[in-house]
Design a protein around this motif. Structure first.
Motif, PDB file in Angstrom:
ATOM      1  N   UNK A  73       0.873  -1.159   0.000  1.00 52.88           N
ATOM      2  CA  UNK A  73       0.000   0.000   0.000  1.00 52.88           C
ATOM      3  C   UNK A  73       0.916   1.216   0.000  1.00 52.88           C
ATOM      4  N   UNK A  74       0.855   2.037  -1.055  1.00 56.06           N
ATOM      5  CA  UNK A  74       1.916   3.029  -1.309  1.00 56.06           C
ATOM      6  C   UNK A  74       1.800   4.332  -0.543  1.00 56.06           C
ATOM      7  N   UNK A  75       0.737   4.513   0.238  1.00 56.49           N
ATOM      8  CA  UNK A  75       0.610   5.762   0.975  1.00 56.49           C
ATOM      9  C   UNK A  75       0.541   6.969   0.051  1.00 56.49           C
ATOM     10  N   UNK A  76       1.082   8.077   0.523  1.00 58.29           N
ATOM     11  CA  UNK A  76       0.937   9.357  -0.191  1.00 58.29           C
ATOM     12  C   UNK A  76       1.647   9.403  -1.537  1.00 58.29           C
ATOM     13  N   UNK A  77       2.485   8.415  -1.842  1.00 56.94           N
ATOM     14  CA  UNK A  77       3.214   8.452  -3.121  1.00 56.94           C
ATOM     15  C   UNK A  77       2.285   8.324  -4.321  1.00 56.94           C
ATOM     16  N   UNK A  78       1.019   7.894  -4.107  1.00 56.04           N
ATOM     17  CA  UNK A  78       0.086   7.787  -5.237  1.00 56.04           C
ATOM     18  C   UNK A  78      -0.910   8.948  -5.272  1.00 56.04           C
ATOM     19  N   UNK A  79      -0.782   9.903  -4.375  1.00 58.57           N
ATOM     20  CA  UNK A  79      -1.680  11.065  -4.418  1.00 58.57           C
ATOM     21  C   UNK A  79      -1.629  11.810  -5.756  1.00 58.57           C
ATOM     22  N   UNK A  80      -0.465  11.898  -6.426  1.00 60.44           N
ATOM     23  CA  UNK A  80      -0.447  12.584  -7.726  1.00 60.44           C
ATOM     24  C   UNK A  80      -1.394  11.976  -8.752  1.00 60.44           C
ATOM     25  N   UNK A  92      -3.424  21.449  11.544  1.00 64.09           N
ATOM     26  CA  UNK A  92      -4.249  22.248  10.618  1.00 64.09           C
ATOM     27  C   UNK A  92      -3.400  22.901   9.531  1.00 64.09           C
ATOM     28  N   UNK A  93      -3.888  22.822   8.281  1.00 64.14           N
ATOM     29  CA  UNK A  93      -3.155  23.396   7.149  1.00 64.14           C
ATOM     30  C   UNK A  93      -3.929  24.501   6.454  1.00 64.14           C
ATOM     31  N   UNK A  94      -5.176  24.719   6.871  1.00 60.62           N
ATOM     32  CA  UNK A  94      -5.956  25.813   6.301  1.00 60.62           C
ATOM     33  C   UNK A  94      -6.285  25.585   4.845  1.00 60.62           C
ATOM     34  N   UNK A  95      -6.305  26.674   4.075  1.00 56.99           N
ATOM     35  CA  UNK A  95      -6.642  26.616   2.658  1.00 56.99           C
ATOM     36  C   UNK A  95      -5.388  26.345   1.824  1.00 56.99           C
ATOM     37  N   UNK A  96      -5.523  25.384   0.895  1.00 56.28           N
ATOM     38  CA  UNK A  96      -4.374  24.967   0.078  1.00 56.28           C
ATOM     39  C   UNK A  96      -4.762  24.909  -1.393  1.00 56.28           C
ATOM     40  N   UNK A  97      -3.842  25.348  -2.256  1.00 57.55           N
ATOM     41  CA  UNK A  97      -4.020  25.047  -3.674  1.00 57.55           C
ATOM     42  C   UNK A  97      -3.455  23.650  -3.925  1.00 57.55           C
ATOM     43  N   UNK A  98      -3.519  23.158  -5.168  1.00 54.80           N
ATOM     44  CA  UNK A  98      -3.078  21.779  -5.433  1.00 54.80           C
ATOM     45  C   UNK A  98      -1.588  21.592  -5.145  1.00 54.80           C
ATOM     46  N   UNK A  99      -0.777  22.606  -5.396  1.00 60.16           N
ATOM     47  CA  UNK A  99       0.642  22.511  -5.062  1.00 60.16           C
ATOM     48  C   UNK A  99       0.811  22.332  -3.562  1.00 60.16           C
ATOM     49  N   UNK A 100       0.061  23.066  -2.781  1.00 63.81           N
ATOM     50  CA  UNK A 100       0.131  22.942  -1.333  1.00 63.81           C
ATOM     51  C   UNK A 100      -0.385  21.614  -0.839  1.00 63.81           C
ATOM     52  N   UNK A 101      -1.425  21.092  -1.506  1.00 60.73           N
ATOM     53  CA  UNK A 101      -1.973  19.780  -1.125  1.00 60.73           C
ATOM     54  C   UNK A 101      -0.895  18.706  -1.223  1.00 60.73           C
ATOM     55  N   UNK A 102      -0.136  18.737  -2.330  1.00 55.94           N
ATOM     56  CA  UNK A 102       0.910  17.728  -2.515  1.00 55.94           C
ATOM     57  C   UNK A 102       2.137  18.024  -1.663  1.00 55.94           C
ATOM     58  N   UNK A 103       2.517  19.293  -1.578  1.00 57.37           N
ATOM     59  CA  UNK A 103       3.714  19.642  -0.804  1.00 57.37           C
ATOM     60  C   UNK A 103       3.520  19.326   0.669  1.00 57.37           C
ATOM     61  N   UNK A 104       2.325  19.579   1.201  1.00 59.69           N
ATOM     62  CA  UNK A 104       2.028  19.317   2.612  1.00 59.69           C
ATOM     63  C   UNK A 104       1.454  17.927   2.828  1.00 59.69           C
ATOM     64  N   UNK A 105       1.149  17.242   1.720  1.00 68.68           N
ATOM     65  CA  UNK A 105       0.595  15.883   1.769  1.00 68.68           C
ATOM     66  C   UNK A 105      -0.650  15.819   2.648  1.00 68.68           C
ATOM     67  N   UNK A 106      -1.590  16.678   2.358  1.00 73.21           N
ATOM     68  CA  UNK A 106      -2.804  16.777   3.174  1.00 73.21           C
ATOM     69  C   UNK A 106      -3.775  15.639   2.875  1.00 73.21           C
TER      70      UNK A 106
END
Length: 580
Positions: free
Chosen positions: A296-303, A340-354
């Motif tokens: 199970x690959x975890x966050x590595x498949x979020x992209x 808490x990470x607040x509001x994120x764009x897609x770059x932030x979603x991946x960078x912070x791994x939300x």
């Protein structure tokens, strides 16, 4: 007086005619027998003679070599000598058995047991794959019933560095693992056959005719670059030792062709050490984890879930997802971020791994849309590698998805991939949305692919993944002089048959492409069960990516995006990172 001589003359003539008749009858019998032998029984007698003196002998085909993409030998067959015996003949020289057993370095009792068990046979191996000097020493004993035969033994110059990819053969030079098995018919060729005359001791006197010409095995040229393979082997082994991990895998793919340039696993095995094979089998060291093992690959498949979102048209790179307090719950299913990470764009979603953001994105998409995108990337089915025993991973059909499944899948749980499948997925991103068949054989010429996602969305994703390395969890994957795009992953290990997860044991992953400006390589690193107080993918897997892919780019002559800084590795010319 006159009758006696006449009577004796008559008797003499009778005896003479009788003797002549006997001789004539014998001569007639001999002539008849000669006619019978030469004309009537000729074919039968020839057959009987040939059965005793004429033999059909196999001419062994030379097994083809396995080479890397640059022609370096990875597997070659070298001539060796083997000793065999005719137990029936050897039984007549029983007093020589101890001497023979000693020269062959075989336990005397075991030697006698073997011969006694084979007493009714005409052939038994005594020793296989000896050096010419060892075989000569045995034959010099001149023991009746002992013979010598030339064979081939497989040798692997790269040893354990490529053991899992190349595989191994058995004593008869037949492939039984990995690519030696997959391409056995091509490598083996076809044995020839000829008819010979042997004397009463079994030694060959003369060749009569060739029945079937020998067809040598073909050479097999792999996609593997030994230089890059060595880098992957070295860095992966170091990471396993430094992080006290139980196992690990790495795959490097040329995104322009789909060729696998390196595939390394730890623990590994040395195919040259046949005596250690039983131990390797018992400990599971023979299997190619990069191809056969699922995780199970975890966050590595979020992209790839983000790819589905971009393809749906509902999201762009500037879309904002509000993660709120870092807690999200629907229908009793909870999803949490570490803080808490607040509001994120897609770059932030991946960078912070939300995780919260990913769950909200997945909730907005149709299950079929996600499933279709993932299957187009190659998940849930075997690749085109032709590797024996390859796993298809596990991707449940969208018709069986419930919200709990969807939320889990969005963060890399509830489905499983192999390291090779994951590397193939990143190769698609690096090829700007085009999937090319994964190949373990060298590819000559351009490779046609099929489009998986639009080029625009692929470029957007690569750009988003740069933020993971530049600003997020993947900073240790950075390569001095090159721009890198990738994603970390850290997943709990599954309990297996018991269900649930072991929340103190992890699988650390990093996958990415480089150079991000014009990707040439895609690579995935998996570190299984690290236990040195470090377990995040960004901590234990990302540095391996940096070292190997950075070295590979330099070896391949890929121009850097910027000037290098710092001291350089003497092997690759790549600047060393200060924090690994």
């Amino acid at each position: 007086m006159s009758r006696a001589p006449r009577s004796e003359a008559v008797s003499f003539r009778v005896r003479a005619w009788l003797a002549l008749g006997v001789l004539a009858a014998c001569a007639a019998g001999l002539v008849a027998r000669a006619v019978e032998l030469q004309l009537v029984d000729r074919e039968f007698l020839i057959g009987q003679g040939e059965a005793r003196a004429v033999r059909e002998v196999t001419i062994e085909a030379h097994r083809g070599a396995i080479l890397d993409r640059n022609g370096r030998p990875l597997a070659i067959s070298t001539p060796v000598e083997s000793i065999y015996a005719n137990p029936r003949e050897l039984a007549q020289a029983r007093d020589r058995w101890p001497e023979l057993a000693s020269k062959l370095d075989i336990n005397r009792k075991q030697f006698e047991k073997t011969l006694e068990k084979s007493a009714g046979r005409s052939f038994v191996w005594l020793a296989r794959h000896l050096t010419p000097a060892e075989a000569h020493a045995v034959m010099k004993l001149n023991v009746p019933g002992v013979y010598q035969r030339s064979e081939y033994r497989r040798y692997y110059p790269a040893g354990e560095v490529l053991g899992h990819v190349v595989g191994v053969t058995n004593q008869d030079d037949q492939g039984i693992e990995a690519l030696e098995l997959a391409f056995d018919s091509w490598l083996a060729g076809e044995d020839g056959l000829k008819r010979v005359i042997r004397d009463n001791t079994g030694r060959r006197v003369d060749d009569i005719e060739n029945i079937r010409a020998v067809r040598p095995g073909g050479d097999l040229v792999l996609s593997i670059d030994t230089r890059i393979q060595y880098l992957a082997y070295r860095e992966l082994k170091r990471a396993i030792e430094d992080n006290r991990a139980s196992a690990g895998s790495m795959v490097v793919i040329d995104v322009t062709t789909g060729e696998v340039l390196a595939m390394a696993n730890q623990p590994t095995f040395n195919p040259n050490q046949r005596e250690q094979r039983a131990t390797a089998v018992a400990r599971g060291w023979l299997r190619n984890r990069a191809v056969t093992d699922m995780l199970e690959p975890g966050s590595s498949v979020k992209p790839f879930v983000i790819a589905a979102a971009l393809e749906s048209g509902r999201y762009t790179r500037n879309s904002i997802i509000d993660t709120g307090t870092g807690h999200f719950e629907i229908g009793g299913v909870e999803v949490n971020d570490e803080h808490p990470l607040g509001k994120l764009d897609l770059a932030g979603v991946l960078a912070k791994s939300s995780n919260v953001a990913m769950a909200k994105i997945a909730r907005d998409l149709e299950p079929q849309q996600i499933w279709n995108t993932l299957t187009r990337f190659g998940f849930g089915k075997v690749t085109a590698s032709q590797f024996p025993g390859e796993s298809a991973g596990h991707l449940p059909h969208y018709s069986n998805w419930r919200w709990a499944v969807v939320s889990s899948m969005s963060r890399g749980y509830a489905w499983a991939v192999t390291p090779l499948q994951l590397a193939q997925g990143y190769a698609v991103l690096g090829a700007m949305g085009v999937a090319r068949p994964v190949s373990l054989l060298r590819v000559d010429g351009p490779v046609q692919g099929r489009r998986v996602i639009s080029e625009a969305n692929a470029r957007t994703l690569v750009s988003l993944l740069e933020s993971v390395v530049n600003e997020g969890t993947g900073s240790r994957a950075a390569i001095p002089g090159y721009r890198v795009a990738g994603k970390t992953g850290t997943a709990w290990k599954h309990n297996g048959g018991g269900g649930g997860y072991q929340k103190d044991r992890y699988v650390a992953v990093f996958g990415g492409v480089a150079p991000a400006t014009n990707p040439r390589l895609a690579a995935v690193v998996v570190i299984d069960d690290p236990r040195a107080n470090r377990y995040y993918g960004g901590e234990v897997a990302a540095p391996v990516f940096s070292a190997v892919v950075g070295g590979a780019l330099r070896l391949m002559g890929v121009a850097p995006d910027a000037e290098l800084a710092g001291s350089a590795d003497p092997l690759t010319g790549v600047a060393r990172m200060g924090n690994r």
